[in-house]
Design a protein around this motif. Structure first.
Motif, PDB file in Angstrom:
ATOM      1  N   THR A 165       0.831  -1.210   0.000  1.00 20.34           N
ATOM      2  CA  THR A 165       0.000   0.000   0.000  1.00 20.34           C
ATOM      3  C   THR A 165       0.868   1.263   0.000  1.00 20.34           C
ATOM      4  OG1 THR A 165      -2.098   0.799   0.894  1.00 20.34           O
ATOM      5  CG2 THR A 165      -0.338   0.498   2.487  1.00 20.34           C
ATOM      6  N   ARG A 166       2.037   1.193   0.625  1.00 20.66           N
ATOM      7  CA  ARG A 166       2.961   2.332   0.569  1.00 20.66           C
ATOM      8  C   ARG A 166       3.526   2.494  -0.839  1.00 20.66           C
ATOM      9  NH1 ARG A 166       4.101   1.043   6.192  1.00 20.66           N
ATOM     10  NH2 ARG A 166       5.434  -0.682   5.545  1.00 20.66           N
ATOM     11  N   GLN A 167       3.805   1.388  -1.507  1.00 19.39           N
ATOM     12  CA  GLN A 167       4.287   1.452  -2.887  1.00 19.39           C
ATOM     13  C   GLN A 167       3.244   2.065  -3.806  1.00 19.39           C
ATOM     14  OE1 GLN A 167       5.398  -2.553  -3.903  1.00 19.39           O
ATOM     15  NE2 GLN A 167       7.101  -2.619  -2.433  1.00 19.39           N
ATOM     16  N   GLU A 168       1.980   1.899  -3.446  1.00 22.26           N
ATOM     17  CA  GLU A 168       0.889   2.466  -4.244  1.00 22.26           C
ATOM     18  C   GLU A 168       0.655   3.932  -3.928  1.00 22.26           C
ATOM     19  OE1 GLU A 168      -2.276  -0.125  -3.200  1.00 22.26           O
ATOM     20  OE2 GLU A 168      -1.687  -1.710  -4.608  1.00 22.26           O
ATOM     21  N   GLY A 169       1.409   4.475  -2.958  1.00 15.41           N
ATOM     22  CA  GLY A 169       1.329   5.897  -2.679  1.00 15.41           C
ATOM     23  C   GLY A 169       0.546   6.286  -1.444  1.00 15.41           C
ATOM     24  N   TYR A 170       0.013   5.322  -0.715  1.00 15.51           N
ATOM     25  CA  TYR A 170      -0.749   5.640   0.490  1.00 15.51           C
ATOM     26  C   TYR A 170       0.190   5.986   1.643  1.00 15.51           C
ATOM     27  CZ  TYR A 170      -5.131   3.916  -1.524  1.00 15.51           C
ATOM     28  OH  TYR A 170      -6.249   3.751  -2.299  1.00 15.51           O
ATOM     29  N   SER A 171      -0.222   6.974   2.428  1.00 14.29           N
ATOM     30  CA  SER A 171       0.536   7.351   3.620  1.00 14.29           C
ATOM     31  C   SER A 171      -0.247   7.077   4.903  1.00 14.29           C
ATOM     32  CB  SER A 171       0.911   8.836   3.565  1.00 14.29           C
ATOM     33  OG  SER A 171      -0.257   9.644   3.495  1.00 14.29           O
ATOM     34  N   LYS A 172      -1.442   6.494   4.756  1.00 11.91           N
ATOM     35  CA  LYS A 172      -2.276   6.140   5.900  1.00 11.91           C
ATOM     36  C   LYS A 172      -2.910   4.776   5.651  1.00 11.91           C
ATOM     37  CE  LYS A 172      -3.627  10.973   6.629  1.00 11.91           C
ATOM     38  NZ  LYS A 172      -4.786  11.909   6.701  1.00 11.91           N
ATOM     39  N   ALA A 173      -3.109   4.007   6.723  1.00 16.69           N
ATOM     40  CA  ALA A 173      -3.727   2.698   6.574  1.00 16.69           C
ATOM     41  C   ALA A 173      -4.360   2.264   7.889  1.00 16.69           C
ATOM     42  CB  ALA A 173      -2.709   1.658   6.113  1.00 16.69           C
ATOM     43  N   LEU A 174      -5.406   1.481   7.773  1.00 15.61           N
ATOM     44  CA  LEU A 174      -6.057   0.874   8.932  1.00 15.61           C
ATOM     45  C   LEU A 174      -5.952  -0.637   8.813  1.00 15.61           C
ATOM     46  CD1 LEU A 174      -7.932   0.700  11.414  1.00 15.61           C
ATOM     47  CD2 LEU A 174      -9.874   0.918   9.857  1.00 15.61           C
ATOM     48  N   ILE A 175      -5.397  -1.262   9.823  1.00 15.15           N
ATOM     49  CA  ILE A 175      -5.365  -2.720   9.886  1.00 15.15           C
ATOM     50  C   ILE A 175      -6.474  -3.158  10.831  1.00 15.15           C
ATOM     51  CG2 ILE A 175      -4.070  -4.753  10.614  1.00 15.15           C
ATOM     52  CD1 ILE A 175      -3.066  -3.555   8.032  1.00 15.15           C
ATOM     53  N   GLN A 176      -7.408  -3.930  10.298  1.00 15.71           N
ATOM     54  CA  GLN A 176      -8.517  -4.434  11.099  1.00 15.71           C
ATOM     55  C   GLN A 176      -8.265  -5.913  11.394  1.00 15.71           C
ATOM     56  OE1 GLN A 176     -12.396  -3.753   9.439  1.00 15.71           O
ATOM     57  NE2 GLN A 176     -13.421  -5.127  10.890  1.00 15.71           N
ATOM     58  N   ALA A 177      -7.996  -6.220  12.648  1.00 19.55           N
ATOM     59  CA  ALA A 177      -7.678  -7.594  13.033  1.00 19.55           C
ATOM     60  C   ALA A 177      -8.239  -7.886  14.406  1.00 19.55           C
ATOM     61  CB  ALA A 177      -6.165  -7.821  13.021  1.00 19.55           C
ATOM     62  N   ALA A 178      -8.699  -9.109  14.588  1.00 18.55           N
ATOM     63  CA  ALA A 178      -9.308  -9.515  15.850  1.00 18.55           C
ATOM     64  C   ALA A 178      -8.304  -9.419  16.996  1.00 18.55           C
ATOM     65  CB  ALA A 178      -9.830 -10.947  15.746  1.00 18.55           C
ATOM     66  N   THR A 179      -8.807  -9.162  18.176  1.00 17.25           N
ATOM     67  CA  THR A 179      -7.965  -9.104  19.371  1.00 17.25           C
ATOM     68  C   THR A 179      -7.240 -10.433  19.565  1.00 17.25           C
ATOM     69  OG1 THR A 179      -9.505  -7.573  20.407  1.00 17.25           O
ATOM     70  CG2 THR A 179      -7.973  -8.729  21.853  1.00 17.25           C
ATOM     71  N   GLY A 180      -5.932 -10.363  19.746  1.00 12.86           N
ATOM     72  CA  GLY A 180      -5.143 -11.572  19.950  1.00 12.86           C
ATOM     73  C   GLY A 180      -4.307 -11.975  18.756  1.00 12.86           C
ATOM     74  N   VAL A 181      -4.541 -11.340  17.612  1.00  7.72           N
ATOM     75  CA  VAL A 181      -3.781 -11.681  16.402  1.00  7.72           C
ATOM     76  C   VAL A 181      -2.364 -11.118  16.470  1.00  7.72           C
ATOM     77  CG1 VAL A 181      -3.668 -11.314  13.894  1.00  7.72           C
ATOM     78  CG2 VAL A 181      -5.828 -11.950  14.968  1.00  7.72           C
ATOM     79  N   GLY A 182      -2.166 -10.034  17.208  1.00 10.57           N
ATOM     80  CA  GLY A 182      -0.826  -9.480  17.376  1.00 10.57           C
ATOM     81  C   GLY A 182      -0.635  -8.160  16.658  1.00 10.57           C
ATOM     82  N   LYS A 183      -1.591  -7.244  16.807  1.00 12.74           N
ATOM     83  CA  LYS A 183      -1.513  -5.962  16.095  1.00 12.74           C
ATOM     84  C   LYS A 183      -0.375  -5.074  16.604  1.00 12.74           C
ATOM     85  CE  LYS A 183      -5.870  -4.908  16.923  1.00 12.74           C
ATOM     86  NZ  LYS A 183      -6.361  -6.188  17.491  1.00 12.74           N
ATOM     87  N   THR A 184      -0.114  -5.099  17.911  1.00 10.67           N
ATOM     88  CA  THR A 184       0.954  -4.253  18.448  1.00 10.67           C
ATOM     89  C   THR A 184       2.314  -4.688  17.920  1.00 10.67           C
ATOM     90  OG1 THR A 184      -0.331  -3.886  20.465  1.00 10.67           O
ATOM     91  CG2 THR A 184       2.014  -3.372  20.549  1.00 10.67           C
ATOM     92  N   TYR A 185       2.575  -5.996  17.920  1.00  8.77           N
ATOM     93  CA  TYR A 185       3.833  -6.499  17.364  1.00  8.77           C
ATOM     94  C   TYR A 185       3.913  -6.202  15.868  1.00  8.77           C
ATOM     95  CZ  TYR A 185       5.684  -8.875  21.453  1.00  8.77           C
ATOM     96  OH  TYR A 185       6.231  -9.148  22.687  1.00  8.77           O
TER      97      TYR A 185
END
Length: 326
Positions: free
Chosen positions: A77-97
């Motif tokens: 997504t950065r290669q496509e030119g985006y500078s913002k993104a939202l990752i939607q993932a269930a609790t426990g998948v490891g979003k902080t890491y």
């Protein structure tokens, strides 16, 4: 023979990113892999995921499973030119890491959350991945303004005392993480997002849909490069399947005080501590269902301790019931 080959070839699909994404989203882990022997071979041991050299100060941790896919999606997504993104993932998948891995190539990082326990947990994760001691806190009690990786309370950071050119320039941070991004529609978050201008902004959330109808997707340019919901995470054995039970609560909340749209914790604790019928009702429902491993979500640490003592006093061992602050 060639006719049969042509017939099969006509049904074939090119293995491209679209096909791989569809396969990943719909893949369900075979039950055969749940056997103890195959489970060990499939997942690998702890040592295969974390390699440690006695001469090293830090353990080397590598991304796994959904984190690898999300990192690929973020790079794309950065290669496509985006500078913002939202990752939607269930609790426990490891979003902080995931955020810690994704931010490795950036010079100065800001992690924003609304609770200190989240900031402290994030600090531990970033310390392991970035292998640095240059991590600080910005909250009511800490003012580590010069830290390379800053864990900031939204309440503190959003004040005029810090959002100014004398403390932080608009481009002071290259990479900003907003944890629990569904809160980002609030004025305090808006103030931070309007002032700071990072090279990349990453929002993390398990539930970006808000009950009040306000959308947070515009805050990340409607860019959601990766999504893994609860059911998909369970199908892939990233999370353990569970049953969720909501129990009727006869507590009178009409006279309780509110602060910031939430009930005052002290009022909740007082009401729960004095209500024997409420605790008894929870215990009866626990005994009603066949599964004896359970997690109960509580209003505060004191409330969690209260319920743990109540269950223990009534013959339920602590290893069978776990109460957590919600």
């Amino acid at each position: 023979m060639h006719l049969e080959f042509d017939r099969l070839f006509e049904q074939a699909r090119i293995v491209d990113e679209t096909l791989l994404e569809e396969y990943s989203e719909n893949w369900i882990r075979p039950k055969l892999l749940n056997s103890p022997i195959l489970e060990e071979n499939y997942k690998g041991s702890e040592e295969s995921d974390i390699s440690e050299n006695q001469s090293q100060k830090y353990k080397v941790i590598e991304p796994r499973d959904a984190q690898i896919e999300a990192l690929y999606a973020l790079n794309k997504t950065r290669q496509e030119g985006y500078s913002k993104a939202l990752i939607q993932a269930a609790t426990g998948v490891g979003k902080t890491y995931l955020a810690a891995f994704d931010s490795l190539s950036y010079q100065r990082i800001l992690f924003v959350a609304h609770r200190q326990e989240i900031l402290l947990q994030a600090a531990k994760a970033f310390k392991k991945i970035h292998q640095t001691e240059n991590i600080g806190l910005l909250d009511q009690d800490h003012k580590d303004l010069d830290a390379k990786i800053l864990m900031a309370s939204v309440l503190t950071l959003s004040s005029d005392q810090y959002l100014n050119h004398e403390i932080f320039s608009r481009k002071a941070f290259d990479y900003i993480v907003i944890d629990e991004f569904h809160h980002a529609a609030a004025k305090s978050y808006q103030k931070i997002l309007d002032y700071l201008q990072p090279k990349f902004l990453l929002g993390l959330s398990a539930t970006p849909e808000r009950m009040d109808g306000r959308s947070v997707y515009a805050l990340c340019d409607f860019n959601v490069p990766y999504k893994v919901d609860l059911q998909k995470a369970i199908n892939r054995s990233l999370l353990v399947p569970f049953h969720y039970y909501a129990i009727y609560d006869d507590t009178d909340y009409s006279q309780m005080r509110k602060s910031g749209g939430r009930f005052v914790i002290e009022d909740l604790e007082k009401a729960y501590e004095s209500s024997k019928s409420r605790s008894l009702s929870i215990l009866k429902h626990y005994r009603k269902y066949p599964s004896k491993q359970a997690i109960g979500f509580c209003a505060s640490k004191a409330h969690a301790s209260l319920m743990a003592r109540y269950f223990t006093d009534n013959g339920i061992p602590e290893r069978s019931s776990l109460f957590l602050k919600f």
